[in-house]
Design a protein around this motif. Structure first.
Motif, PDB file in Angstrom:
ATOM      1  N   ARG A  19     -14.366 -10.513 -20.843  1.00  0.00           N
ATOM      2  CA  ARG A  19     -13.203 -11.120 -20.187  1.00  0.00           C
ATOM      3  C   ARG A  19     -13.642 -12.267 -19.289  1.00  0.00           C
ATOM      4  O   ARG A  19     -13.044 -13.352 -19.300  1.00  0.00           O
ATOM      5  CB  ARG A  19     -12.472 -10.054 -19.378  1.00  0.00           C
ATOM      6  CG  ARG A  19     -11.379 -10.551 -18.469  1.00  0.00           C
ATOM      7  CD  ARG A  19     -10.125 -10.926 -19.258  1.00  0.00           C
ATOM      8  NE  ARG A  19      -9.155 -11.582 -18.430  1.00  0.00           N
ATOM      9  CZ  ARG A  19      -8.274 -10.959 -17.656  1.00  0.00           C
ATOM     10  NH1 ARG A  19      -8.238  -9.644 -17.634  1.00  0.00           N
ATOM     11  NH2 ARG A  19      -7.428 -11.639 -16.931  1.00  0.00           N
ATOM     12  N   LEU A  20     -14.692 -12.057 -18.495  1.00  0.00           N
ATOM     13  CA  LEU A  20     -15.166 -13.114 -17.607  1.00  0.00           C
ATOM     14  C   LEU A  20     -15.695 -14.310 -18.403  1.00  0.00           C
ATOM     15  O   LEU A  20     -15.460 -15.465 -18.047  1.00  0.00           O
ATOM     16  CB  LEU A  20     -16.239 -12.577 -16.669  1.00  0.00           C
ATOM     17  CG  LEU A  20     -15.743 -11.591 -15.613  1.00  0.00           C
ATOM     18  CD1 LEU A  20     -16.929 -10.993 -14.864  1.00  0.00           C
ATOM     19  CD2 LEU A  20     -14.794 -12.259 -14.651  1.00  0.00           C
ATOM     20  N   GLY A  21     -16.398 -14.041 -19.500  1.00  0.00           N
ATOM     21  CA  GLY A  21     -16.901 -15.122 -20.338  1.00  0.00           C
ATOM     22  C   GLY A  21     -15.785 -15.952 -20.944  1.00  0.00           C
ATOM     23  O   GLY A  21     -15.853 -17.185 -20.984  1.00  0.00           O
ATOM     24  N   ALA A  22     -14.728 -15.285 -21.410  1.00  0.00           N
ATOM     25  CA  ALA A  22     -13.590 -15.996 -21.990  1.00  0.00           C
ATOM     26  C   ALA A  22     -12.883 -16.852 -20.943  1.00  0.00           C
ATOM     27  O   ALA A  22     -12.506 -17.998 -21.214  1.00  0.00           O
ATOM     28  CB  ALA A  22     -12.619 -15.000 -22.605  1.00  0.00           C
ATOM     29  N   GLU A  23     -12.719 -16.311 -19.753  1.00  0.00           N
ATOM     30  CA  GLU A  23     -12.048 -17.082 -18.702  1.00  0.00           C
ATOM     31  C   GLU A  23     -12.900 -18.257 -18.237  1.00  0.00           C
ATOM     32  O   GLU A  23     -12.379 -19.330 -17.946  1.00  0.00           O
ATOM     33  CB  GLU A  23     -11.669 -16.180 -17.539  1.00  0.00           C
ATOM     34  CG  GLU A  23     -10.567 -15.236 -17.920  1.00  0.00           C
ATOM     35  CD  GLU A  23      -9.668 -14.861 -16.764  1.00  0.00           C
ATOM     36  OE1 GLU A  23      -9.739 -15.511 -15.702  1.00  0.00           O
ATOM     37  OE2 GLU A  23      -8.895 -13.923 -16.948  1.00  0.00           O
ATOM     38  N   LEU A  24     -14.220 -18.080 -18.169  1.00  0.00           N
ATOM     39  CA  LEU A  24     -15.085 -19.194 -17.804  1.00  0.00           C
ATOM     40  C   LEU A  24     -15.046 -20.295 -18.867  1.00  0.00           C
ATOM     41  O   LEU A  24     -15.024 -21.487 -18.538  1.00  0.00           O
ATOM     42  CB  LEU A  24     -16.519 -18.711 -17.583  1.00  0.00           C
ATOM     43  CG  LEU A  24     -16.753 -17.919 -16.303  1.00  0.00           C
ATOM     44  CD1 LEU A  24     -18.167 -17.362 -16.281  1.00  0.00           C
ATOM     45  CD2 LEU A  24     -16.497 -18.769 -15.079  1.00  0.00           C
TER      46      LEU A  24
END
Length: 129
Positions: free
Chosen positions: A77-82
């Protein structure tokens, strides 16, 4: 000799009590299995993740560290948002560069500055659901 016999009997009583406690001697039998601990406060699905969400994220402990599925989900999730934010920054930087290039050849504002718009562009067709 009496003191030695007293210590042996006391040791036998302690060993017996500990054995009964460990084996679970009683009417209810052994303790039931505990439910596995799950991630209490996952990342919010309805809005972008912010700094407070990441700082408040606590993973439950498993037998050998953290639960890999919970950590993998959070990192995905954090990778996608970044990646989404990086793409947005790149779009804004290219729009700003284009606006600066256009304003270098275009009209000037009354204050002597070139007008530059920082409005959010309309969503692209491929971004729409």
């Amino acid at each position: 000799m009496v003191m030695f016999l007293f210590l042996v009997v006391a040791l036998a009583v302690v060993v017996a009590a500990v054995t009964l406690a460990v084996v679970g001697g009683g009417e209810n039998g052994p303790l039931p299995e505990a439910a596995p601990e799950r991630l209490r406060d996952p990342l919010p699905p309805d809005r972008p993740v912010d700094r407070a969400d990441v700082e408040g994220l606590r993973f439950p402990l498993a037998a050998r560290g953290y639960r890999m599925a919970d950590v993998d989900d959070a990192l995905s999730r954090l990778g996608a948002e970044l990646a989404e934010r990086d793409a947005r920054i790149a779009d804004l930087e290219s729009a700003l560069a284009g606006a600066r290039a256009a304003s270098a050849h275009g009209p000037m504002h009354a204050s002597g500055e070139h007008p530059v718009s920082m409005d959010k562009p309309a969503p692209r067709q491929e971004d729409r659901p």
